[in-house]
Every structure is written in structure tokens, then in C-alpha cells.
Scaffold this motif. Sequence first.
Motif, PDB file in Angstrom:
ATOM      1  N   ASP A   7       0.858  -1.190   0.000  1.00  7.18           N
ATOM      2  CA  ASP A   7       0.000   0.000   0.000  1.00  7.18           C
ATOM      3  C   ASP A   7       0.890   1.233   0.000  1.00  7.18           C
ATOM      4  OD1 ASP A   7      -2.698   1.209   0.191  1.00  7.18           O
ATOM      5  OD2 ASP A   7      -1.934   2.015   2.064  1.00  7.18           O
ATOM      6  N   THR A   8       0.369   2.316  -0.565  1.00  3.38           N
ATOM      7  CA  THR A   8       1.092   3.592  -0.560  1.00  3.38           C
ATOM      8  C   THR A   8       0.175   4.696  -0.059  1.00  3.38           C
ATOM      9  OG1 THR A   8       0.434   4.211  -2.817  1.00  3.38           O
ATOM     10  CG2 THR A   8       2.457   2.906  -2.584  1.00  3.38           C
ATOM     11  N   GLU A   9       0.791   5.759   0.453  1.00  4.60           N
ATOM     12  CA  GLU A   9       0.091   7.019   0.720  1.00  4.60           C
ATOM     13  C   GLU A   9       0.766   8.084  -0.137  1.00  4.60           C
ATOM     14  OE1 GLU A   9      -2.613   7.067   2.349  1.00  4.60           O
ATOM     15  OE2 GLU A   9      -2.470   5.091   3.305  1.00  4.60           O
ATOM     16  N   THR A  10       0.000   9.084  -0.551  1.00  4.28           N
ATOM     17  CA  THR A  10       0.493  10.053  -1.535  1.00  4.28           C
ATOM     18  C   THR A  10       0.114  11.475  -1.158  1.00  4.28           C
ATOM     19  OG1 THR A  10      -1.521   9.920  -2.886  1.00  4.28           O
ATOM     20  CG2 THR A  10       0.197   8.281  -3.330  1.00  4.28           C
ATOM     21  N   ILE A  21       4.572   9.977  -3.939  1.00  4.46           N
ATOM     22  CA  ILE A  21       4.397   9.015  -2.850  1.00  4.46           C
ATOM     23  C   ILE A  21       5.043   9.563  -1.576  1.00  4.46           C
ATOM     24  CG2 ILE A  21       5.019   6.714  -2.012  1.00  4.46           C
ATOM     25  CD1 ILE A  21       4.883   5.724  -4.888  1.00  4.46           C
ATOM     26  N   GLU A  23       4.572   7.537   1.515  1.00  5.33           N
ATOM     27  CA  GLU A  23       4.754   6.370   2.390  1.00  5.33           C
ATOM     28  C   GLU A  23       4.530   5.098   1.591  1.00  5.33           C
ATOM     29  OE1 GLU A  23       3.094   4.459   6.615  1.00  5.33           O
ATOM     30  OE2 GLU A  23       1.959   6.037   5.605  1.00  5.33           O
ATOM     31  N   ILE A  24       5.363   4.098   1.860  1.00 13.21           N
ATOM     32  CA  ILE A  24       5.199   2.763   1.270  1.00 13.21           C
ATOM     33  C   ILE A  24       5.219   1.747   2.402  1.00 13.21           C
ATOM     34  CG2 ILE A  24       6.145   1.008  -0.275  1.00 13.21           C
ATOM     35  CD1 ILE A  24       7.572   3.258  -1.785  1.00 13.21           C
ATOM     36  N   CYS A  26       4.818  -2.560   2.990  1.00 10.66           N
ATOM     37  CA  CYS A  26       4.719  -3.882   2.361  1.00 10.66           C
ATOM     38  C   CYS A  26       4.884  -4.965   3.419  1.00 10.66           C
ATOM     39  CB  CYS A  26       5.828  -4.087   1.325  1.00 10.66           C
ATOM     40  SG  CYS A  26       5.952  -2.842   0.036  1.00 10.66           S
ATOM     41  N   HIS A  40       9.029  -0.769   4.994  1.00 13.58           N
ATOM     42  CA  HIS A  40       8.230   0.404   5.355  1.00 13.58           C
ATOM     43  C   HIS A  40       9.118   1.642   5.363  1.00 13.58           C
ATOM     44  CE1 HIS A  40       5.863   2.893   8.469  1.00 13.58           C
ATOM     45  NE2 HIS A  40       5.300   3.030   7.282  1.00 13.58           N
ATOM     46  N   ASP A  94      -1.882   2.650  -7.049  1.00 15.57           N
ATOM     47  CA  ASP A  94      -0.527   2.514  -6.506  1.00 15.57           C
ATOM     48  C   ASP A  94       0.505   2.284  -7.609  1.00 15.57           C
ATOM     49  OD1 ASP A  94      -1.034   2.123  -3.324  1.00 15.57           O
ATOM     50  OD2 ASP A  94      -2.621   1.166  -4.482  1.00 15.57           O
ATOM     51  N   MET A  98       3.847   4.392  -8.550  1.00 13.25           N
ATOM     52  CA  MET A  98       5.154   3.750  -8.564  1.00 13.25           C
ATOM     53  C   MET A  98       5.838   3.943  -9.914  1.00 13.25           C
ATOM     54  SD  MET A  98       4.019   0.317  -6.469  1.00 13.25           S
ATOM     55  CE  MET A  98       5.342  -0.689  -7.117  1.00 13.25           C
ATOM     56  N   ALA A 156       0.211   3.250   5.349  1.00 14.47           N
ATOM     57  CA  ALA A 156       0.565   2.263   4.336  1.00 14.47           C
ATOM     58  C   ALA A 156       0.866   0.891   4.936  1.00 14.47           C
ATOM     59  CB  ALA A 156       1.753   2.760   3.517  1.00 14.47           C
TER      60      ALA A 156
END
Length: 234
Positions: A7-10, A21, A23-24, A26, A40, A94, A98, A156
Amino acid sequence: MRQIVLDTETTGIDPKQGHRIVEIGCVELINRRLTGNHFHVYINPQRIIEAEVVAVHGLTNERLADEPVFKDIVDDFIKFISGAELVIHNAAFDIGFMDHEFGLISGLGVKNTSQICTVLDTLALARQLHPGQKNNLDALCKRYGIDNSHRQLHGALLDAEILADVYLLMTGGQTALNLSGKSSETQNQQGDTIRRLASDRKPLKIVSATADELEQHEQRLDLVEKGGACLWRQ
């Protein structure tokens, strides 16, 4: 099989308008088991974050001022996801971000996520399984009995962890023996939740049927056989 739930935050909703982006998050699944391995990062987007977006994830420019920029984390990020199947809710969003970030870095060998990963979109999967219903992450948590009460803001890594639980339940078929006639959705709403099992757990205890239970089973098969051939006795 290695899967990365991502997930990402933008800073906004459209990378074509220069959004980035911030925040990432996983988490790693191998053969459908959470490994505890994760990736993260927070990222300085080098642009203003829109106020309405800050209200969603709580990340401000002040909070991210001392975080690395994307090009400083990209090698570690690519190394973590490379060769895996990415599991993403509304993947087009996402992946679009990316690919935009990859394209901004001159000399980077990767320009598109498709060069290094395959992608499974859980939103598309949920729409196939539950047509005409709400299929956002909160709705799926409610449907599958996953507690997301600690999700006050989008994050995220937290959202990736929740999505991993949703995905495993959504693709795992029946998660409990249902002899009550109730739907699986009703059962989940009454508190059935996914349980993560430790890798060093003891072997499960095998409980055999008692003589009385076996006799009752045979009596039931006698009733079935009166209506025709009994599959269990063939």
C-alpha cells in the motif's frame, strides 16, 4: 510462492499532476503465510501535500521534512519487491504512482513495475466475489470479520497488514465448518476472525470419533440410503 502485499500514501490522487508518494508499506507472504518480513518507509515528496489528503493519512510536510527522497530508497524498494506478485487494493492507483516515481529517476533500469513484478488487484477480485456490494477495505474487513478498529487514519504499513488478512480470507475458501445453515458472512460478523499461527506451533491434536458418534453416523447413512445410493458407502 512469494507475494508482497503493498500500500502507498500520496500527496494527492493523480501523479500526472505532479503528486508523489509519501509512504510505502509492504508485508511478505510466502506460500500464503505471513513471514514477518516487511518494508516500510516514509518519503519526503519535495512538494506540498494537499490539506484534504493530510486529513486522510495525517502526514504533513513538517513531519516528512527529514525523511529520504524516493531516489534514496528506490534500490532497497526494488530489491524487496522484485520477482514477487504484488497484492494491492485498487492496484491501478498505486502502480500508477510507482511507475511515475520510477520514471522520474534518470538512469534507473526499471521504468515500469511490470518489468519486475506481477500484480493481483484485490479490488477487482472482491468485485467478482461480491458484485454490487461495497468492496473498499473497511467494507471487506466487516464482511470477513477482521478487526480494524485501530485504523483511525490511513497508513501504508497498517493497511498492507489488514489487506493481507483480507486477501487470505477472501481467497482461502471456507474458513470454518458451517453446520448451522448460517452464511459465512453472518458467521464472520459474529466474531470469526483470522488467526495467525506461529511457525513453531505444536502439532494439532487429532480427535477421533467415539463409538457412539460412529453409531449415529451409520444411522444417518441408513436414512440416506433409503432415498437411493449412499455415496459414503460406495
